[in-house]
Design an enzyme around this catalytic site. Structure first.
Site, PDB file in Angstrom:
ATOM      1  N   PHE A  11       0.848  -1.197   0.000  1.00 49.21           N
ATOM      2  CA  PHE A  11       0.000   0.000   0.000  1.00 49.21           C
ATOM      3  C   PHE A  11       0.881   1.244   0.000  1.00 49.21           C
ATOM      4  O   PHE A  11       0.617   2.233   0.663  1.00 49.21           O
ATOM      5  CB  PHE A  11      -0.945  -0.014   1.199  1.00 49.21           C
ATOM      6  CG  PHE A  11      -2.259   0.695   0.946  1.00 49.21           C
ATOM      7  CD1 PHE A  11      -3.010   0.422  -0.185  1.00 49.21           C
ATOM      8  CD2 PHE A  11      -2.742   1.623   1.855  1.00 49.21           C
ATOM      9  CE1 PHE A  11      -4.212   1.066  -0.422  1.00 49.21           C
ATOM     10  CE2 PHE A  11      -3.952   2.277   1.635  1.00 49.21           C
ATOM     11  CZ  PHE A  11      -4.684   1.992   0.499  1.00 49.21           C
ATOM     12  N   ASN A  13       3.068   3.707  -3.005  1.00 53.24           N
ATOM     13  CA  ASN A  13       2.583   4.558  -4.096  1.00 53.24           C
ATOM     14  C   ASN A  13       1.736   3.786  -5.099  1.00 53.24           C
ATOM     15  O   ASN A  13       0.670   4.246  -5.527  1.00 53.24           O
ATOM     16  CB  ASN A  13       3.767   5.212  -4.814  1.00 53.24           C
ATOM     17  CG  ASN A  13       4.463   6.248  -3.953  1.00 53.24           C
ATOM     18  OD1 ASN A  13       3.868   6.807  -3.040  1.00 53.24           O
ATOM     19  ND2 ASN A  13       5.732   6.490  -4.226  1.00 53.24           N
ATOM     20  N   LYS A  64      -3.767   5.927   5.535  1.00 54.39           N
ATOM     21  CA  LYS A  64      -2.380   5.816   5.082  1.00 54.39           C
ATOM     22  C   LYS A  64      -1.748   7.183   4.896  1.00 54.39           C
ATOM     23  O   LYS A  64      -0.594   7.413   5.270  1.00 54.39           O
ATOM     24  CB  LYS A  64      -2.330   5.022   3.772  1.00 54.39           C
ATOM     25  CG  LYS A  64      -0.925   4.701   3.298  1.00 54.39           C
ATOM     26  CD  LYS A  64      -0.255   3.629   4.129  1.00 54.39           C
ATOM     27  CE  LYS A  64       1.066   3.216   3.500  1.00 54.39           C
ATOM     28  NZ  LYS A  64       1.735   2.142   4.245  1.00 54.39           N
ATOM     29  N   SER A 122       3.124  -6.769  -9.912  1.00 56.95           N
ATOM     30  CA  SER A 122       4.077  -5.857 -10.546  1.00 56.95           C
ATOM     31  C   SER A 122       5.486  -6.115 -10.012  1.00 56.95           C
ATOM     32  O   SER A 122       6.415  -5.370 -10.342  1.00 56.95           O
ATOM     33  CB  SER A 122       3.688  -4.396 -10.260  1.00 56.95           C
ATOM     34  OG  SER A 122       3.741  -4.129  -8.855  1.00 56.95           O
ATOM     35  N   VAL A 151       7.060  -5.095 -16.525  1.00 57.72           N
ATOM     36  CA  VAL A 151       7.907  -4.567 -17.600  1.00 57.72           C
ATOM     37  C   VAL A 151       7.182  -3.410 -18.272  1.00 57.72           C
ATOM     38  O   VAL A 151       6.054  -3.558 -18.732  1.00 57.72           O
ATOM     39  CB  VAL A 151       8.233  -5.658 -18.651  1.00 57.72           C
ATOM     40  CG1 VAL A 151       9.172  -5.093 -19.719  1.00 57.72           C
ATOM     41  CG2 VAL A 151       8.854  -6.882 -17.994  1.00 57.72           C
ATOM     42  N   ALA A 153       5.776  -0.836 -16.998  1.00 53.50           N
ATOM     43  CA  ALA A 153       4.612  -0.349 -16.240  1.00 53.50           C
ATOM     44  C   ALA A 153       3.319  -0.743 -16.949  1.00 53.50           C
ATOM     45  O   ALA A 153       3.047  -1.926 -17.115  1.00 53.50           O
ATOM     46  CB  ALA A 153       4.713   1.158 -16.011  1.00 53.50           C
ATOM     47  N   THR A 155       2.494   0.029 -20.128  1.00 49.95           N
ATOM     48  CA  THR A 155       2.640  -0.138 -21.572  1.00 49.95           C
ATOM     49  C   THR A 155       2.632  -1.631 -21.879  1.00 49.95           C
ATOM     50  O   THR A 155       3.482  -2.369 -21.397  1.00 49.95           O
ATOM     51  CB  THR A 155       3.956   0.513 -22.053  1.00 49.95           C
ATOM     52  OG1 THR A 155       3.969   1.885 -21.638  1.00 49.95           O
ATOM     53  CG2 THR A 155       4.060   0.457 -23.566  1.00 49.95           C
ATOM     54  N   ASP A 219      17.595  -3.674 -12.335  1.00 47.93           N
ATOM     55  CA  ASP A 219      16.168  -3.536 -12.666  1.00 47.93           C
ATOM     56  C   ASP A 219      15.910  -3.872 -14.143  1.00 47.93           C
ATOM     57  O   ASP A 219      14.999  -4.642 -14.467  1.00 47.93           O
ATOM     58  CB  ASP A 219      15.709  -2.108 -12.348  1.00 47.93           C
ATOM     59  CG  ASP A 219      14.270  -1.853 -12.777  1.00 47.93           C
ATOM     60  OD1 ASP A 219      13.353  -2.328 -12.084  1.00 47.93           O
ATOM     61  OD2 ASP A 219      14.067  -1.192 -13.812  1.00 47.93           O
ATOM     62  N   LYS A 223      13.742  -7.123 -15.920  1.00 45.52           N
ATOM     63  CA  LYS A 223      12.726  -6.952 -16.968  1.00 45.52           C
ATOM     64  C   LYS A 223      13.114  -7.702 -18.240  1.00 45.52           C
ATOM     65  O   LYS A 223      12.257  -8.336 -18.888  1.00 45.52           O
ATOM     66  CB  LYS A 223      12.533  -5.457 -17.247  1.00 45.52           C
ATOM     67  CG  LYS A 223      11.967  -4.682 -16.065  1.00 45.52           C
ATOM     68  CD  LYS A 223      12.045  -3.186 -16.290  1.00 45.52           C
ATOM     69  CE  LYS A 223      11.492  -2.418 -15.107  1.00 45.52           C
ATOM     70  NZ  LYS A 223      11.649  -0.955 -15.252  1.00 45.52           N
TER      71      LYS A 223
END
EC number: 1.1.1.3
Length: 334
Positions: A11, A13, A64, A122, A151, A153, A155, A219, A223
């Site tokens: 929880f 962003n 939050k 994600s 990968v 986000a 898209t 990172d 991906k």
């Protein structure tokens, strides 16, 4: 109307952005897909709030924002100290959503699947190290295991590879998959030194407090590994070659610009061979800002370029929520 029970892990962003989309597009989901979502649990690092009747997401967001942790919600909800694995076994949900950074989440992904739950994530490391086991478990149980947002986000490069290019043989993918390195290299092109470019990225929220995972290429490597698993066959992150941008000099950036090119951290994905390294590029790969791009070469279609935002809570939530709808429709048989 089909009601679908959701269990949300994470929880921060992205998790809050997912909650906001579920609130804001409630009518769309009902009218377009015949789906009504009921979030029965939310977990953050402070604990798990669980209410079988459904949690008030607006109130959760307010708690939050005001207190920084769900455990402050003790007046209205009981907060449980479950481990994630205990939570996925105990809580009656149809779709588990993982938007955490838990490297060991593959263990509770498996637990969720073995308990008959669909899963949307994600979170990259579980797939970068355990793709074959996780996807195999989901397929054996005929359950959705969806990971668009790992990968690029929201898209939809994963969706294109998994669902659309079914008659094509992929020859190669070349992609720029990390927004932080693109930002830093773009700033270096403007004459800003590496350290200050990284600092600017952190101040703008583009880079993490500890940016090593981006700058060292980890990172992008996660991906690229996932892309290989989808486009070709399962491998793990340990089998690929990764070099980040920390050794890129200002002189190299200038020389590339003088040749009409830019240096970007490029993932090259071919069958049995994945490498991530800085390269001089032009054309579609010369992206800026937080854009990501993938150039997919196939035998039938030729060259397909897919380009879009590769980072950001709202953008990642786009991929996550799309997968939630897909998972719910799959479980419904729709």
């Amino acid at each position: 109307m089909r009601e679908v029970r959701l269990s949300l892990f994470g929880f921060g962003n992205v998790g809050r952005a997912v909650a906001e989309v579920l609130i804001g597009k409630e009518a769309l989901f009902r009218e377009k897909y015949g789906l009504e979502f009921r979030v029965v649990s939310i977990s953050d690092t402070s604990g798990t709030v669980w209410l079988p009747e459904g949690i008030d997401l607006r109130e959760a967001l307010m708690v939050k924002e005001n207190f920084g942790r769900l455990s402050a919600w003790t007046n209205d909800y009981e907060v449980y100290n479950f481990t994630p694995e205990e939570a996925v076994r105990e809580i009656d949900a149809e779709v588990v959503i993982d938007v955490t950074n838990d490297r060991d989440a593959w263990r509770w992904h498996l637990a969720a699947l073995r308990d008959g739950k669909g899963l949307v994530t994600s979170n990259k490391p579980p797939l970068a190290f355990h793709y074959e086991e996780l996807v195999g478990e989901a397929e054996r149980r005929n359950l959705p295991y969806l990971f668009e947002a790992t990968v690029m986000a929201g898209t939809p490069v994963i969706g294109i590879l998994r669902e659309n290019l079914l008659g094509d043989s992929v020859k190669r993918i070349k992609a720029v998959l990390n927004a932080t390195t693109t930002f830093v290299l773009s700033r270096m092109e403007q004459g800003i030194d590496f350290e200050n470019a990284v600092k600017q990225a952190q101040e703008l929220g583009i880079a993490e407090r500890d940016p090593r995972g981006d700058l060292l290429g980890t990172d992008a490597g996660y991906k690229a590994t996932i892309l290989h698993c989808v486009a070709f066959k399962p491998i793990t992150f340990d089998e690929i070659s990764v070099k980040g941008i920390v050794e890129v000099t200002a002189d190299e950036v200038k020389r590339a610009l003088a040749r009409g090119r830019k240096i970007r951290l490029v993932a090259t994905v071919e069958e049995g061979n994945v490498r991530v390294a800085p390269e001089e590029v032009e054309g579609p790969l010369a992206v800026s800002s937080n854009e990501n791009v993938a150039v997919i070469e196939t035998d039938l279609l030729g060259e397909l370029v897919i380009r879009g935002a590769g980072a950001g809570p709202k953008e990642t939530a786009s991929g996550v929520v799309s997968d939630i709808v897909k998972a719910s429709l799959a479980l419904r048989g729709g």
